[in-house]
Design a protein around this motif. Structure first.
Motif, mmCIF file in Angstrom:
data_model
loop_
_atom_site.group_PDB
_atom_site.id
_atom_site.type_symbol
_atom_site.label_atom_id
_atom_site.label_comp_id
_atom_site.label_asym_id
_atom_site.label_seq_id
_atom_site.Cartn_x
_atom_site.Cartn_y
_atom_site.Cartn_z
ATOM 1 N N MET A 165 0.825 -1.198 0.000
ATOM 2 C CA MET A 165 0.000 0.000 0.000
ATOM 3 C C MET A 165 0.864 1.256 0.000
ATOM 4 O O MET A 165 0.655 2.177 -0.790
ATOM 5 C CB MET A 165 -0.919 0.007 1.215
ATOM 6 C CG MET A 165 -1.847 1.224 1.287
ATOM 7 S SD MET A 165 -2.645 1.420 2.896
ATOM 8 C CE MET A 165 -1.262 1.922 3.927
ATOM 9 N N ALA A 166 1.863 1.285 0.888
ATOM 10 C CA ALA A 166 2.737 2.458 0.982
ATOM 11 C C ALA A 166 3.562 2.637 -0.282
ATOM 12 O O ALA A 166 3.719 3.757 -0.779
ATOM 13 C CB ALA A 166 3.637 2.327 2.206
ATOM 14 N N ALA A 167 4.083 1.538 -0.817
ATOM 15 C CA ALA A 167 4.908 1.622 -2.024
ATOM 16 C C ALA A 167 4.093 2.098 -3.216
ATOM 17 O O ALA A 167 4.586 2.864 -4.059
ATOM 18 C CB ALA A 167 5.529 0.261 -2.317
ATOM 19 N N ARG A 168 2.854 1.674 -3.304
ATOM 20 C CA ARG A 168 2.010 2.099 -4.430
ATOM 21 C C ARG A 168 1.792 3.610 -4.390
ATOM 22 O O ARG A 168 1.895 4.286 -5.416
ATOM 23 C CB ARG A 168 0.671 1.382 -4.380
ATOM 24 C CG ARG A 168 -0.223 1.743 -5.568
ATOM 25 C CD ARG A 168 -1.597 1.148 -5.445
ATOM 26 N NE ARG A 168 -2.428 1.521 -6.585
ATOM 27 C CZ ARG A 168 -3.747 1.391 -6.624
ATOM 28 N NH1 ARG A 168 -4.397 0.893 -5.595
ATOM 29 N NH2 ARG A 168 -4.418 1.758 -7.698
ATOM 30 N N ILE A 169 1.482 4.151 -3.198
ATOM 31 C CA ILE A 169 1.243 5.589 -3.077
ATOM 32 C C ILE A 169 2.526 6.370 -3.341
ATOM 33 O O ILE A 169 2.529 7.398 -4.025
ATOM 34 C CB ILE A 169 0.689 5.924 -1.686
ATOM 35 C CG1 ILE A 169 -0.706 5.298 -1.520
ATOM 36 C CG2 ILE A 169 0.617 7.427 -1.469
ATOM 37 C CD1 ILE A 169 -1.286 5.454 -0.131
ATOM 38 N N ALA A 170 3.649 5.888 -2.815
ATOM 39 C CA ALA A 170 4.909 6.625 -2.929
ATOM 40 C C ALA A 170 5.515 6.560 -4.316
ATOM 41 O O ALA A 170 6.033 7.558 -4.824
ATOM 42 C CB ALA A 170 5.902 6.102 -1.887
ATOM 43 N N PHE A 171 5.459 5.389 -4.951
ATOM 44 C CA PHE A 171 6.245 5.177 -6.160
ATOM 45 C C PHE A 171 5.433 4.985 -7.445
ATOM 46 O O PHE A 171 5.984 5.112 -8.535
ATOM 47 C CB PHE A 171 7.146 3.945 -5.989
ATOM 48 C CG PHE A 171 8.093 4.042 -4.827
ATOM 49 C CD1 PHE A 171 9.187 4.889 -4.862
ATOM 50 C CD2 PHE A 171 7.874 3.294 -3.680
ATOM 51 C CE1 PHE A 171 10.061 4.980 -3.788
ATOM 52 C CE2 PHE A 171 8.739 3.371 -2.600
ATOM 53 C CZ PHE A 171 9.833 4.219 -2.650
ATOM 54 N N PHE A 172 4.158 4.693 -7.332
ATOM 55 C CA PHE A 172 3.438 4.264 -8.526
ATOM 56 C C PHE A 172 2.202 5.095 -8.867
ATOM 57 O O PHE A 172 1.340 4.646 -9.613
ATOM 58 C CB PHE A 172 3.057 2.783 -8.397
ATOM 59 C CG PHE A 172 4.252 1.882 -8.319
ATOM 60 C CD1 PHE A 172 5.026 1.626 -9.441
ATOM 61 C CD2 PHE A 172 4.639 1.325 -7.112
ATOM 62 C CE1 PHE A 172 6.139 0.811 -9.369
ATOM 63 C CE2 PHE A 172 5.749 0.513 -7.028
ATOM 64 C CZ PHE A 172 6.509 0.254 -8.154
ATOM 65 N N ILE A 173 2.073 6.289 -8.298
ATOM 66 C CA ILE A 173 1.051 7.227 -8.745
ATOM 67 C C ILE A 173 1.701 8.607 -8.887
ATOM 68 O O ILE A 173 2.603 8.945 -8.128
ATOM 69 C CB ILE A 173 -0.163 7.309 -7.791
ATOM 70 C CG1 ILE A 173 0.268 7.742 -6.388
ATOM 71 C CG2 ILE A 173 -0.923 6.008 -7.746
ATOM 72 C CD1 ILE A 173 -0.902 7.993 -5.465
ATOM 73 N N PRO A 174 1.299 9.400 -9.873
ATOM 74 C CA PRO A 174 1.878 10.741 -10.046
ATOM 75 C C PRO A 174 1.344 11.699 -8.986
ATOM 76 O O PRO A 174 0.183 11.620 -8.587
ATOM 77 C CB PRO A 174 1.402 11.139 -11.441
ATOM 78 C CG PRO A 174 0.143 10.357 -11.652
ATOM 79 C CD PRO A 174 0.317 9.061 -10.917
ATOM 80 N N HIS A 175 2.208 12.606 -8.533
ATOM 81 C CA HIS A 175 1.826 13.524 -7.468
ATOM 82 C C HIS A 175 1.914 14.988 -7.873
ATOM 83 O O HIS A 175 1.557 15.861 -7.085
ATOM 84 C CB HIS A 175 2.707 13.297 -6.246
ATOM 85 C CG HIS A 175 2.694 11.895 -5.751
ATOM 86 N ND1 HIS A 175 3.838 11.172 -5.508
ATOM 87 C CD2 HIS A 175 1.663 11.057 -5.479
ATOM 88 C CE1 HIS A 175 3.520 9.966 -5.091
ATOM 89 N NE2 HIS A 175 2.213 9.858 -5.075
#
Length: 278
Positions: free
Chosen positions: A123-133
């Motif tokens: 969950m944390a890795a998806r938010i941090a690394f796999f969605i544009p911010h």
């Protein structure tokens, strides 16, 4: 007499924004103590000196700029990054200090590893690394349309599900609003929000954040960021009304921690329409 804007009361508009605060979760985490104020409908503030807070791609048809999807300098992203790194560290520590080959330690390690490895870390890795911010806004003055990419986080801190949403708004129906909320000492929230109000029906409004203040290190920086609200609104009005605007393409691009811009892509139909010459 009760103040109204296009048949919607200020109190109704305030409730509308409070509900959006709770829904979006990416700016002030609850709707208490929200203060709202409408911005001028025409270019009346600093008419000769509009400016943008960041690098802006601009041509005769449209302009585009990017802004952070999260409040407080991408606090949610930083938190997700730290959790993902800590999860890996905890797993390594558990193996080094608690595993001795016994059944009890094996059972403990399996439970510990399953919790972090199968739940927290992904969950944390998806938010941090796999969605544009660092998400774009595109204003097309030939078609008088505004295109906005935003991020919504569904769920809670233990189970967040990110979703990219895309909105198209008609410029002639757009109202500019300033939202303010004192969240904590030294970290107030100020945001420039667009509201598309076609019918005067509170249930049919759509809104999006165009700019939000971050977490400044000084009072002067906070004042600068607050001033960006009015100058950005003025810049957009100038551009959409074919009035001169300064060239902001020389400005440095905003640094956003783990912006992941390479992951972002406009939907094909929207990308084509937003670049159209009308």
């Amino acid at each position: 007499m009760e103040n109204r804007i296009n048949n919607i009361t200020y109190d109704d508009m305030k409730v509308f924004f409070i509900n959006k605060v709770k829904e979006l979760k990416s700016w002030p985490y609850n709707g208490k103590n929200v203060v709202i104020a409408p911005l001028p409908e025409h270019v009346t503030v600093n008419p000769d000196k509009p400016s943008m807070f960041c690098f802006t791609e601009i041509n005769d048809d449209y302009m585009e700029f990017r802004r952070s999807a999260f409040w407080l300098v991408s606090g949610t992203v930083v938190m997700a990054f730290m959790i993902s790194m800590m999860s890996i560290a905890y797993l390594a520590i558990a193996v080094c200090f608690f595993y001795d080959g016994s059944f009890e330690s094996t059972l403990f390690l399996c439970f510990f590893g399953s919790f972090f490895g199968l739940y927290v870390l992904p969950m944390a890795a998806r938010i941090a690394f796999f969605i544009p911010h660092d998400l774009p806004v595109r204003l097309n003055r030939k078609t008088q349309k505004v295109y906005i990419a935003s991020l919504i986080l569904h769920g809670n801190i233990f189970r967040l599900r990110p979703e990219l949403i895309f909105q198209e708004m008609d410029w002639k129906y757009i109202e500019g609003w300033v939202l303010h909320r004192s969240v904590g000492k030294g970290t107030p929230y100020y945001g420039l929000h667009l509201v598309e109000n076609k019918s005067g029906d509170i249930n049919r409004l759509q809104q999006a954040c165009l700019y939000r203040t971050g977490a400044p290190w000084s009072t002067s920086e906070m004042e600068y960021q607050i001033n960006n609200i009015m100058s950005t609104w003025s810049y957009c009005q100038h551009f959409m009304n074919y009035l001169p605007v300064p060239d902001e393409t020389e400005k440095d691009k905003n640094f956003v921690f783990l912006s992941n811009n390479w992951l972002f892509k406009w939907p094909e139909a929207m990308d084509k329409a937003s670049r159209s010459s009308g």
